[in-house]
Motif scaffolding. Structure first.
Motif, PDB file in Angstrom:
ATOM      1  N   VAL A 143       0.845  -1.194   0.000  1.00 43.69           N
ATOM      2  CA  VAL A 143       0.000   0.000   0.000  1.00 43.69           C
ATOM      3  C   VAL A 143       0.876   1.239   0.000  1.00 43.69           C
ATOM      4  O   VAL A 143       0.678   2.174  -0.784  1.00 43.69           O
ATOM      5  CB  VAL A 143      -0.938   0.014   1.234  1.00 43.69           C
ATOM      6  N   VAL A 144       1.886   1.242   0.860  1.00 38.96           N
ATOM      7  CA  VAL A 144       2.758   2.409   0.962  1.00 38.96           C
ATOM      8  C   VAL A 144       3.506   2.638  -0.353  1.00 38.96           C
ATOM      9  O   VAL A 144       3.503   3.742  -0.903  1.00 38.96           O
ATOM     10  CB  VAL A 144       3.742   2.235   2.134  1.00 38.96           C
ATOM     11  N   ALA A 145       4.083   1.565  -0.895  1.00 40.96           N
ATOM     12  CA  ALA A 145       4.879   1.722  -2.109  1.00 40.96           C
ATOM     13  C   ALA A 145       4.025   2.231  -3.275  1.00 40.96           C
ATOM     14  O   ALA A 145       4.353   3.221  -3.922  1.00 40.96           O
ATOM     15  CB  ALA A 145       5.537   0.392  -2.479  1.00 40.96           C
ATOM     16  N   PHE A 146       2.874   1.567  -3.509  1.00 36.67           N
ATOM     17  CA  PHE A 146       2.030   1.973  -4.640  1.00 36.67           C
ATOM     18  C   PHE A 146       1.418   3.342  -4.424  1.00 36.67           C
ATOM     19  O   PHE A 146       1.288   4.133  -5.357  1.00 36.67           O
ATOM     20  CB  PHE A 146       0.931   0.937  -4.876  1.00 36.67           C
ATOM     21  N   SER A 147       1.033   3.628  -3.182  1.00 36.93           N
ATOM     22  CA  SER A 147       0.457   4.944  -2.918  1.00 36.93           C
ATOM     23  C   SER A 147       1.446   6.032  -3.304  1.00 36.93           C
ATOM     24  O   SER A 147       1.087   7.013  -3.955  1.00 36.93           O
ATOM     25  CB  SER A 147       0.107   5.093  -1.440  1.00 36.93           C
ATOM     26  N   TRP A 148       2.687   5.835  -2.898  1.00 33.18           N
ATOM     27  CA  TRP A 148       3.682   6.884  -3.184  1.00 33.18           C
ATOM     28  C   TRP A 148       3.905   7.033  -4.678  1.00 33.18           C
ATOM     29  O   TRP A 148       4.022   8.143  -5.182  1.00 33.18           O
ATOM     30  CB  TRP A 148       4.991   6.557  -2.469  1.00 33.18           C
ATOM     31  N   ILE A 149       3.961   5.913  -5.383  1.00 33.78           N
ATOM     32  CA  ILE A 149       4.186   5.998  -6.830  1.00 33.78           C
ATOM     33  C   ILE A 149       3.004   6.696  -7.502  1.00 33.78           C
ATOM     34  O   ILE A 149       3.168   7.627  -8.295  1.00 33.78           O
ATOM     35  CB  ILE A 149       4.408   4.595  -7.432  1.00 33.78           C
ATOM     36  N   LEU A 150       1.774   6.285  -7.143  1.00 34.52           N
ATOM     37  CA  LEU A 150       0.588   6.853  -7.780  1.00 34.52           C
ATOM     38  C   LEU A 150       0.392   8.313  -7.393  1.00 34.52           C
ATOM     39  O   LEU A 150       0.064   9.151  -8.229  1.00 34.52           O
ATOM     40  CB  LEU A 150      -0.647   6.030  -7.407  1.00 34.52           C
ATOM     41  N   VAL A 151       0.597   8.614  -6.121  1.00 31.61           N
ATOM     42  CA  VAL A 151       0.435  10.000  -5.672  1.00 31.61           C
ATOM     43  C   VAL A 151       1.418  10.895  -6.413  1.00 31.61           C
ATOM     44  O   VAL A 151       1.082  12.002  -6.837  1.00 31.61           O
ATOM     45  CB  VAL A 151       0.627  10.088  -4.140  1.00 31.61           C
ATOM     46  N   SER A 152       2.643  10.383  -6.629  1.00 30.40           N
ATOM     47  CA  SER A 152       3.632  11.179  -7.351  1.00 30.40           C
ATOM     48  C   SER A 152       3.204  11.376  -8.809  1.00 30.40           C
ATOM     49  O   SER A 152       3.366  12.453  -9.378  1.00 30.40           O
ATOM     50  CB  SER A 152       5.000  10.493  -7.326  1.00 30.40           C
ATOM     51  N   PHE A 153       2.641  10.330  -9.401  1.00 31.68           N
ATOM     52  CA  PHE A 153       2.209  10.458 -10.784  1.00 31.68           C
ATOM     53  C   PHE A 153       1.090  11.501 -10.911  1.00 31.68           C
ATOM     54  O   PHE A 153       1.169  12.432 -11.706  1.00 31.68           O
ATOM     55  CB  PHE A 153       1.731   9.107 -11.325  1.00 31.68           C
ATOM     56  N   PHE A 154       0.042  11.354 -10.083  1.00 31.29           N
ATOM     57  CA  PHE A 154      -1.082  12.287 -10.184  1.00 31.29           C
ATOM     58  C   PHE A 154      -0.675  13.690  -9.738  1.00 31.29           C
ATOM     59  O   PHE A 154      -1.162  14.678 -10.265  1.00 31.29           O
ATOM     60  CB  PHE A 154      -2.271  11.783  -9.363  1.00 31.29           C
ATOM     61  N   GLY A 155       0.234  13.745  -8.782  1.00 29.49           N
ATOM     62  CA  GLY A 155       0.699  15.048  -8.313  1.00 29.49           C
ATOM     63  C   GLY A 155       1.504  15.786  -9.371  1.00 29.49           C
ATOM     64  O   GLY A 155       1.648  17.012  -9.310  1.00 29.49           O
ATOM     65  N   GLY A 156       2.041  15.050 -10.335  1.00 27.74           N
ATOM     66  CA  GLY A 156       2.837  15.682 -11.375  1.00 27.74           C
ATOM     67  C   GLY A 156       2.010  16.220 -12.530  1.00 27.74           C
ATOM     68  O   GLY A 156       2.508  16.970 -13.373  1.00 27.74           O
ATOM     69  N   LEU A 157       0.728  15.831 -12.565  1.00 26.46           N
ATOM     70  CA  LEU A 157      -0.126  16.243 -13.688  1.00 26.46           C
ATOM     71  C   LEU A 157      -0.248  17.760 -13.853  1.00 26.46           C
ATOM     72  O   LEU A 157      -0.257  18.249 -14.990  1.00 26.46           O
ATOM     73  CB  LEU A 157      -1.512  15.598 -13.555  1.00 26.46           C
ATOM     74  N   PRO A 158      -0.340  18.545 -12.781  1.00 29.26           N
ATOM     75  CA  PRO A 158      -0.463  19.999 -12.986  1.00 29.26           C
ATOM     76  C   PRO A 158       0.674  20.588 -13.813  1.00 29.26           C
ATOM     77  O   PRO A 158       0.444  21.459 -14.654  1.00 29.26           O
ATOM     78  CB  PRO A 158      -0.440  20.564 -11.566  1.00 29.26           C
ATOM     79  N   PHE A 159       1.906  20.088 -13.607  1.00 29.20           N
ATOM     80  CA  PHE A 159       3.042  20.592 -14.380  1.00 29.20           C
ATOM     81  C   PHE A 159       2.859  20.256 -15.854  1.00 29.20           C
ATOM     82  O   PHE A 159       3.170  21.043 -16.738  1.00 29.20           O
ATOM     83  CB  PHE A 159       4.363  19.986 -13.882  1.00 29.20           C
ATOM     84  N   TYR A 160       2.327  19.056 -16.097  1.00 25.92           N
ATOM     85  CA  TYR A 160       2.126  18.611 -17.469  1.00 25.92           C
ATOM     86  C   TYR A 160       1.030  19.428 -18.155  1.00 25.92           C
ATOM     87  O   TYR A 160       1.226  19.958 -19.245  1.00 25.92           O
ATOM     88  CB  TYR A 160       1.777  17.118 -17.456  1.00 25.92           C
ATOM     89  N   PHE A 161      -0.122  19.523 -17.469  1.00 24.57           N
ATOM     90  CA  PHE A 161      -1.264  20.233 -18.073  1.00 24.57           C
ATOM     91  C   PHE A 161      -0.954  21.704 -18.321  1.00 24.57           C
ATOM     92  O   PHE A 161      -1.429  22.302 -19.281  1.00 24.57           O
ATOM     93  CB  PHE A 161      -2.501  20.119 -17.183  1.00 24.57           C
ATOM     94  N   SER A 162      -0.161  22.298 -17.422  1.00 18.64           N
ATOM     95  CA  SER A 162       0.119  23.724 -17.580  1.00 18.64           C
ATOM     96  C   SER A 162       1.109  23.976 -18.712  1.00 18.64           C
ATOM     97  O   SER A 162       1.265  25.109 -19.158  1.00 18.64           O
ATOM     98  CB  SER A 162       0.674  24.287 -16.274  1.00 18.64           C
ATOM     99  N   GLY A 163       1.793  22.917 -19.143  1.00 19.48           N
ATOM    100  CA  GLY A 163       2.713  23.072 -20.256  1.00 19.48           C
ATOM    101  C   GLY A 163       4.109  23.497 -19.863  1.00 19.48           C
ATOM    102  O   GLY A 163       4.993  23.591 -20.710  1.00 19.48           O
ATOM    103  N   TYR A 164       4.356  23.752 -18.596  1.00 20.16           N
ATOM    104  CA  TYR A 164       5.693  24.195 -18.193  1.00 20.16           C
ATOM    105  C   TYR A 164       6.705  23.057 -18.241  1.00 20.16           C
ATOM    106  O   TYR A 164       7.887  23.274 -18.447  1.00 20.16           O
ATOM    107  CB  TYR A 164       5.663  24.794 -16.776  1.00 20.16           C
ATOM    108  N   VAL A 165       6.204  21.821 -17.962  1.00 13.14           N
ATOM    109  CA  VAL A 165       7.091  20.657 -18.048  1.00 13.14           C
ATOM    110  C   VAL A 165       6.474  19.695 -19.058  1.00 13.14           C
ATOM    111  O   VAL A 165       5.549  18.967 -18.727  1.00 13.14           O
ATOM    112  CB  VAL A 165       7.242  19.971 -16.682  1.00 13.14           C
ATOM    113  N   PRO A 166       6.923  19.716 -20.288  1.00 14.67           N
ATOM    114  CA  PRO A 166       6.227  18.952 -21.336  1.00 14.67           C
ATOM    115  C   PRO A 166       6.424  17.443 -21.244  1.00 14.67           C
ATOM    116  O   PRO A 166       5.628  16.695 -21.799  1.00 14.67           O
ATOM    117  CB  PRO A 166       6.841  19.491 -22.631  1.00 14.67           C
ATOM    118  N   SER A 167       7.450  16.965 -20.527  1.00 11.45           N
ATOM    119  CA  SER A 167       7.692  15.519 -20.501  1.00 11.45           C
ATOM    120  C   SER A 167       7.096  14.904 -19.235  1.00 11.45           C
ATOM    121  O   SER A 167       7.308  15.402 -18.123  1.00 11.45           O
ATOM    122  CB  SER A 167       9.205  15.252 -20.553  1.00 11.45           C
TER     123      SER A 167
END
Lengths: 480, 456
Positions: free
Chosen positions: A71-95
């Motif tokens: 639970v801890v391992a997957f939560s951290w991986i998923l939370v990091s993925f979803f937490g990174g979406l704002p940078f992607y959507f805003s276009g400041y970090v395209p990758s």
């Protein structure tokens, strides 16, 4: 493995992470920084994904250590993925890889960045980036344990998997109350720090954002030149001291509040921690004396800040320590390995593990001299269980192994040994800046995607203390 | 409440499990790390390693703020010292397990001088439980409520019983004063309703006042004859207490003990008991003592396996009442399969006794629970409450009160009158109310009802 329960709990954590994004949305609305839409969108996506997962109802609610780790391992991986979406959507970090790296770096309180120009980002995104430090510092799951009632009697396994240190002891009988106490202390100290920074003349936004970085011992700021931007001795002292305070085991603050002075101040890890920190600061200060016009106090100001920042694995900088003399640079790398105290927000191997390793080494030497002698390893007057000692040995070996393996992969990119080595150490110990290209004025943007993913895993492995992540690769963990 | 449990053996663990479920904050103190590891991984409790009589350890466990300290280590003296120290350090209530008969005689003095609020003697409590079972030989379990006015008797439904295969609503006409409270069938427990029927092999709980229960079993044709002779295997503490208790019942009692010294001592201490020095698990010995003719065979040696095998031998030879002592709490299912209905466990008995007093302690603060009885494997419990003046559920017919699912208002006792309630009955202030519910769901009488509508 009880997969339904694992998914259900991960869903809950994800929902919680989504809810946390409401804060930067609010900030971006107040500051009118124009990044509300990407933040809001990511928040809704995270909440929706979390709710879907949480809909899976577990058939049995037996939570064993393996489920706790998963639970801890997957939560951290998923939370990091979803937490990174704002940078992607805003276009400041395209990758997407870069977004993931940046958010992992945030939640694991590393502070390593791929951004070449931090100041270009809008205030809402910068707030979120630093806020991930604060949330990740004490732990996303610990927060869930404090806020979501009835995670079950066995939720201790979740707390253990997320809390740093060789053994997690409870302060009070119930896990939920433990989590509340820890977060209470965390919030209290954080509030104190914001007040202190406001008194130093910083505006509210800067105070809060830099408090996030220091409290989580992360190191993200809003300026390219980190804390040096303020160029104020008062700010240096406040941030330096508070970083050191956040690197102390939080249980000790609880004992202080309970007026149990003897337990709190007599703690041997605490004494070692301060001795190492102050000793290193003094040596570095003497070593860099010529750079600061032979003024000892100026040198001490910079050396204490830097030692505190590195040892607590924060990674803020007030000077480009990459240009310091070799002794100071080497000493800082040593501090990177040692890290902060167990039960703090800091990373690294932890002072207490170092103590235990040293003591077992002394014992082995004594045993060589007196083969029939019977020795136990003691800490704070208590005999340390052999299983904990062997656990510490195993941890140390795994740490070195991960370090070497990652070093080999990262070396494919062809940068200097100094850059590669300190990049791996700085991510594995959750510090952020290293030496050379990844020094305090550099960043991680030039690494290849493969290296970035490896370094992201290093950060997660370091923050979760290796075994939760490594366990995911053990086939036997997935059976039953 | 903050509760410290010293000693994480079977009793300590069971206590921690139930009390933690009840919402108390539990700290467990023990000297052995493996025992603590087991507790900390499966229960939401705090564990402290150390000697329970050590002041430093007690302080570490937070004794100053402890409401109750429960000392259940295997060592009587340690338990006493632990309670003494804890009381001096600020614990409010102390419970100690003291089992040695040598201390039992001077217990009043000890209890006073050591400031122990409650002493639990598992062996004596178990002996009392066995003596109750001997009074109703057909019963698997008997529990009394409302100061002995109401009895809840567990028995096995047999093929010749006239109550089988008939809806309970029809049975009610024939036995108006008896309620069928709970049924265990193939491992699961349920609370029956009007349309339910009883089947052969069910374990049934029947509740009612004493006279009605006795009459009910007579009508059923169950043997209520007095017990004439009993054979005890093992001469430990339980046997000693049991012999003392049933000495007055006019039962011809024989006791088989393997240790000669023990035999001598028992013969010295007990009157009117035939003490035999032999191996009670030896079939020849049992045959020569004519096991098949005795009314009850009670196996009380220290080994579960020997008790079981001897018990099985008794069942095979047609002994009507076989009672077996077991220490493993979870072996009841297995024994049932083997045909042994009556198992007593001193550990479970101890845990039950302590749980009751802690519940009652807690209750004296916010509601009045008089007694809690754990049925079957502890998954269902019967609780006795006193309805207080001014409670919101008073004087409302039960069919208009929203009784929560899975809860049965079993019996009311009003002015020494036992009432098996119907929908039209209501609860009055001062009534004794016995509820049957899933364990841990009802701590307060109000918990049984959904009062949101009434509050409106």
């Amino acid at each position: 493995m009880n997969k339904r329960l694992t998914f259900h709990l991960i869903g809950n954590v994800l929902r919680m992470a989504g809810a946390l994004m409401a804060l930067p949305v609010l900030v971006s609305l107040i500051e009118r920084s124009g990044d509300t839409i990407p933040l809001l969108l990511s928040m809704l996506i995270a909440m929706a994904a979390g709710t879907l997962l949480a809909l899976i109802q577990p058939r049995r609610d037996t939570l064993r250590p393996r489920e706790g780790f998963a639970v801890v391992a997957f939560s951290w991986i998923l939370v990091s993925f979803f937490g990174g979406l704002p940078f992607y959507f805003s276009g400041y970090v395209p990758s997407l890889v870069d977004c993931f790296f940046e958010t992992v770096s945030g939640f694991t309180t590393t502070g390593a960045t791929i951004l070449t120009d931090v100041e270009a980002l809008p205030k809402g995104l910068l707030f979120w980036r630093s806020f991930t430090h604060w949330a990740g510092g004490m732990g996303v799951l610990v927060l869930s344990l404090a806020l979501i009632p009835k995670m079950g009697a066995r939720s201790i396994h979740l707390m253990r998997a997320e809390s740093p240190g060789p053994s997690t002891d409870k302060l009070v009988p119930r896990v939920a109350n433990n989590a509340k106490i820890l977060y209470g202390i965390y919030v209290g100290l954080s509030a104190l720090m914001v007040v202190a920074l406001l008194l130093c003349g910083l505006n509210l936004y800067d105070s809060v954002v830099h408090m996030f970085g220091a409290a989580g011992t992360g190191g993200f700021g809003t300026y390219a030149d980190s804390i040096a931007h303020f160029d104020s001795a008062a700010v240096d002292v406040v941030v330096g001291v508070f970083m050191a305070l956040f690197g102390v085991n939080f249980s000790l603050y609880y004992f202080l509040l309970k007026r149990n002075w003897k337990t709190a101040l007599g703690n041997s890890e605490l004494r070692w921690y301060w001795c190492i920190l102050l000793g290193a600061s003094a040596i570095v200060a003497v070593n860099i004396l010529p750079l600061y016009g032979r003024n000892f106090f100026t040198a001490l100001r910079y050396s204490f800040f830097q030692c505190s920042s590195i040892m607590t694995t924060t990674g803020y900088a007030t000077a480009d320590f990459d240009k310091w003399p070799q002794l100071s640079r080497s000493l800082l790398v040593v501090l990177m390995f040692i890290g902060a105290s167990a039960g703090s927000t800091g990373g690294g191997i932890k002072v207490i593990r170092l103590q235990l390793l040293l003591k077992s080494m002394v014992r082995d030497i004594r045993r060589t001299v007196h083969p029939k002698s019977v020795n136990t390893v003691k800490l704070d007057g208590h005999t340390v269980d052999e299983s904990i000692l062997s656990g510490v040995g195993g941890f140390f070996f795994a740490y070195i192994l991960v370090l070497l393996a990652s070093l080999l992969v990262v070396s494919l990119d062809g940068f200097t040994f100094e850059t590669n080595f300190t990049a791996v150490v700085a991510t594995l110990s959750n510090i952020g800046p290293g030496l050379g290209m990844v020094g305090p004025v550099g960043n991680y943007a030039a690494f290849s995607d493969v290296s970035k993913i490896v370094l992201s895993m290093c950060m997660l492995i370091g923050r979760l203390e290796i075994f939760p992540i490594l366990m995911l690769f053990a086939p036997s963990a997935w059976k039953h | 409440m903050n509760i410290i449990i010293v000693g994480n053996g079977k009793v300590g663990y069971a206590l921690a499990q139930y009390l933690s479920k009840d919402g108390h904050d539990i700290t467990i103190l023990d000297r052995s790390q493996p025992a603590l590891t087991r507790a900390s991984e499966t229960l939401d409790v705090m564990c402290v390693r150390g000697n329970g009589a050590n002041v430093k350890t007690l302080i570490e466990a937070g004794v100053e703020n402890a409401d109750v300290i429960i000392a259940v280590t295997g060592n009587d003296e340690l338990n006493m010292v632990c309670c003494l120290a804890a009381k001096q350090l600020g614990a409010k209530y102390s419970i100690a397990r003291i089992r040695d008969p040598e201390y039992t005689e001077s217990l009043v003095l000890l209890q006073k001088k050591l400031d122990i609020d409650q002493v639990i003697n598992p062996e004596r409590t178990t002996a009392q439980e066995i003596s109750r079972l001997l009074r109703f030989p057909f019963a698997i379990n008997i529990e009394s409520f409302a100061h002995g006015r109401v009895e809840m008797v567990e028995f096995r439904a047999e093929a010749k019983d006239p109550i089988l295969n008939t809806p309970l609503s029809r049975l009610h006409g024939r036995f108006p004063h008896v309620q069928f409270t709970a049924v265990q069938r193939s491992g699961t427990v349920f609370i029956p309703h009007g349309a339910s029927t009883l089947l052969e092999g069910d374990r049934v709980y029947a509740t009612g006042d004493r006279e009605s229960i006795t009459r009910f079993f007579k009508q059923m044709g169950k043997d209520t004859e007095r017990l004439k002779s009993a054979l005890l295997i093992g001469g430990g503490h339980i046997s000693y207490y049991l012999a003392k208790i049933i000495a007055g019942m006019g039962v011809y009692l024989r006791m088989i003990e393997i240790d000669e010294k023990k035999c001598l001592r028992l013969a010295d201490q007990l009157d009117g008991v035939m003490v035999i020095n032999a191996d009670g698990t030896d079939q020849e010995v049992l045959e020569s003592e004519n096991v098949s003719d005795c009314g009850a065979l009670i196996c009380l040696t220290n080994r579960d396996e020997e008790n079981l095998i001897t018990g099985l031998y008794g069942v095979r030879h047609g002994v009507k009442k076989v009672i077996v002592k077991v220490n493993r709490l979870n072996a009841t299912d297995v024994m049932e399969d083997l045909g042994i209905d009556c198992a007593v466990s001193p550990k479970l008995t101890t845990a039950n006794a302590i749980l009751r007093s802690v519940r009652a302690l807690n209750a004296s603060r916010n509601s009045v629970v008089e007694k809690v009885y754990y049925m079957l494997d502890g998954s269902v419990e019967a609780c006795e409450f006193t309805a207080l003046e001014g409670a919101p559920y008073l004087n409302i017919p039960l069919n208009q009160l929203n009784i929560r699912k899975g809860i049965l208002v079993s019996v009311l006792v009003r002015d020494r009158r036992t009432i098996i309630p119907f929908g039209s009955d209501h609860i009055e202030a001062g009534d004794t109310v016995i509820l049957v519910a899933k364990a841990g769901t009802v701590v307060n009488l109000e918990d049984a009802f959904d009062l949101t509508e009434i509050r409106k």
